[in-house]
Every structure is written in structure tokens, then in C-alpha cells.
Design a protein around this motif. Structure first.
Motif, PDB file in Angstrom:
ATOM      1  N   ASN A   2       0.846  -1.189   0.000  1.00 41.65           N
ATOM      2  CA  ASN A   2       0.000   0.000   0.000  1.00 41.65           C
ATOM      3  C   ASN A   2       0.884   1.242   0.000  1.00 41.65           C
ATOM      4  O   ASN A   2       1.681   1.444   0.923  1.00 41.65           O
ATOM      5  N   TRP A  36      -2.729   4.962  -3.045  1.00 35.80           N
ATOM      6  CA  TRP A  36      -3.654   5.694  -2.184  1.00 35.80           C
ATOM      7  C   TRP A  36      -3.353   7.183  -2.238  1.00 35.80           C
ATOM      8  O   TRP A  36      -2.200   7.582  -2.367  1.00 35.80           O
ATOM      9  N   SER A  38      -4.550  10.772   0.040  1.00 32.30           N
ATOM     10  CA  SER A  38      -5.214  11.228   1.255  1.00 32.30           C
ATOM     11  C   SER A  38      -6.198  12.349   0.940  1.00 32.30           C
ATOM     12  O   SER A  38      -5.922  13.215   0.091  1.00 32.30           O
ATOM     13  N   LEU A  75      -8.011   7.759   1.034  1.00 35.84           N
ATOM     14  CA  LEU A  75      -7.853   7.561   2.468  1.00 35.84           C
ATOM     15  C   LEU A  75      -8.412   8.777   3.187  1.00 35.84           C
ATOM     16  O   LEU A  75      -7.856   9.869   3.079  1.00 35.84           O
ATOM     17  N   THR A  78      -9.035  10.589   9.657  1.00 32.09           N
ATOM     18  CA  THR A  78      -9.832  10.222  10.819  1.00 32.09           C
ATOM     19  C   THR A  78      -9.269  10.881  12.079  1.00 32.09           C
ATOM     20  O   THR A  78      -8.148  11.395  12.077  1.00 32.09           O
ATOM     21  N   HIS A  81      -5.982   9.393  12.988  1.00 33.50           N
ATOM     22  CA  HIS A  81      -4.857   9.987  12.251  1.00 33.50           C
ATOM     23  C   HIS A  81      -4.455  11.315  12.886  1.00 33.50           C
ATOM     24  O   HIS A  81      -3.264  11.595  13.068  1.00 33.50           O
ATOM     25  N   GLN A 103      -0.783   9.378   8.908  1.00 34.61           N
ATOM     26  CA  GLN A 103      -1.650   8.403   8.236  1.00 34.61           C
ATOM     27  C   GLN A 103      -0.861   7.184   7.775  1.00 34.61           C
ATOM     28  O   GLN A 103      -1.298   6.045   7.958  1.00 34.61           O
ATOM     29  N   TYR A 106       0.081   5.123  10.861  1.00 34.01           N
ATOM     30  CA  TYR A 106      -1.085   4.504  11.488  1.00 34.01           C
ATOM     31  C   TYR A 106      -1.651   3.365  10.638  1.00 34.01           C
ATOM     32  O   TYR A 106      -2.052   2.325  11.164  1.00 34.01           O
ATOM     33  N   GLU A 107      -1.683   3.574   9.324  1.00 30.38           N
ATOM     34  CA  GLU A 107      -2.292   2.594   8.416  1.00 30.38           C
ATOM     35  C   GLU A 107      -1.305   1.538   7.917  1.00 30.38           C
ATOM     36  O   GLU A 107      -1.705   0.619   7.208  1.00 30.38           O
ATOM     37  N   MET A 109       1.168   2.036   5.762  1.00 28.71           N
ATOM     38  CA  MET A 109       1.426   2.280   4.343  1.00 28.71           C
ATOM     39  C   MET A 109       2.808   2.886   4.186  1.00 28.71           C
ATOM     40  O   MET A 109       3.338   3.504   5.112  1.00 28.71           O
TER      41      MET A 109
END
Length: 128
Positions: A2, A36, A38, A75, A78, A81, A103, A106-107, A109
Motif C-alpha cells: 500500500n 492511495w 489522502s 484515504l 480520521t 490519524h 496516516q 497509522y495505516e 502504508m
């Protein structure tokens, strides 16, 4: 893998692919990678385009639609994030770059960036 593209890499990929460093092009063209973007990048484009920044001279609606039509996943930003920004070291003041770093971390990626300051953050970041 990702891949989260920072705003400049995203703009180059979408509008000026000739500006992409070859390493970035390799990551982006690798079909085994999921690309991805954001919501923060679209927000950044909207703000900076409205301020007349020449390097952000693109309609954010068209950018978003084009990215989605070309297989990128969006993405959202949130509260998790936003909270993750709290623990980042003060290497960079730009709030858009800081949320992208948070992000990606946290994700889980890999964040692709051309920004030397962003590349100094620990975590899943690849400076191209």
C-alpha cells in the motif's frame, strides 16, 4: 504494498508524470502496489489553488475524480490519524505533510515523498 503518495508526488503522477523521479514511477507502475491518496492532499490542493499557487494550479474536483478513475483509493482523515500527529517529532511544521506521515504510520502504508524534511521522519517513508 500500500503506497500513500504525498501531495507533490500525487500531482506529478496525475498531471506532470515527466517530473516523477524514475524510482517513484517504478513504484507507481508496479501493479502489485495499491495506490492511495489522502483526503488531506485534496484539501491542500484546494487551499493552495485558491491562493493562486502556480504549483497547485488544478481543480481539486477534477484531480479527485481522475485519481479514482485511474484506480487510486482514497484515504479519509480520521480522528485516529489526527491524534497520531501528536507523537511526531517537530521536524516539519507543514500540517498537511504531518498528517500524511501520521496516516502512513497509522495505516501501515509506505509514504512516497520528494520532500527532504518529510523523509527525515522515522517510519514507513521513502524519499524519492
Amino acid at each position: 504494498m500500500n503506497l500513500l503518495l504525498d501531495t507533490h508526488v500525487l500531482l506529478w503522477a496525475a498531471v506532470e508524470p515527466e517530473k516523477l523521479p524514475s524510482e517513484a514511477g517504478g513504484f507507481i507502475l508496479d501493479e502489485s502496489n495499491q495506490l492511495w491518496f489522502s483526503a488531506a492532499s485534496v484539501w491542500e490542493v484546494a487551499i493552495k489553488a485558491s491562493l493562486g499557487r502556480a504549483d497547485f494550479d488544478i481543480d481539486p474536483h477534477l484531480l479527485r475524480r481522475g485519481l479514482i478513475e485511474n484506480g487510486y483509493s482514497e484515504l479519509p482523515v480520521t480522528s485516529a490519524h489526527a491524534a497520531a500527529v501528536h507523537h511526531l517529532p517537530e521536524l516539519h511544521k507543514d500540517p498537511f505533510d504531518r498528517i500524511l506521515v501520521a496516516q502512513a504510520e497509522y495505516e501501515g502504508m509506505l509514504l512516497l515523498t520528494a520532500d527532504a524534511r518529510v523523509g527525515q521522519y522515522p517510519g514507513p517513508i521513502r524519499r524519492i
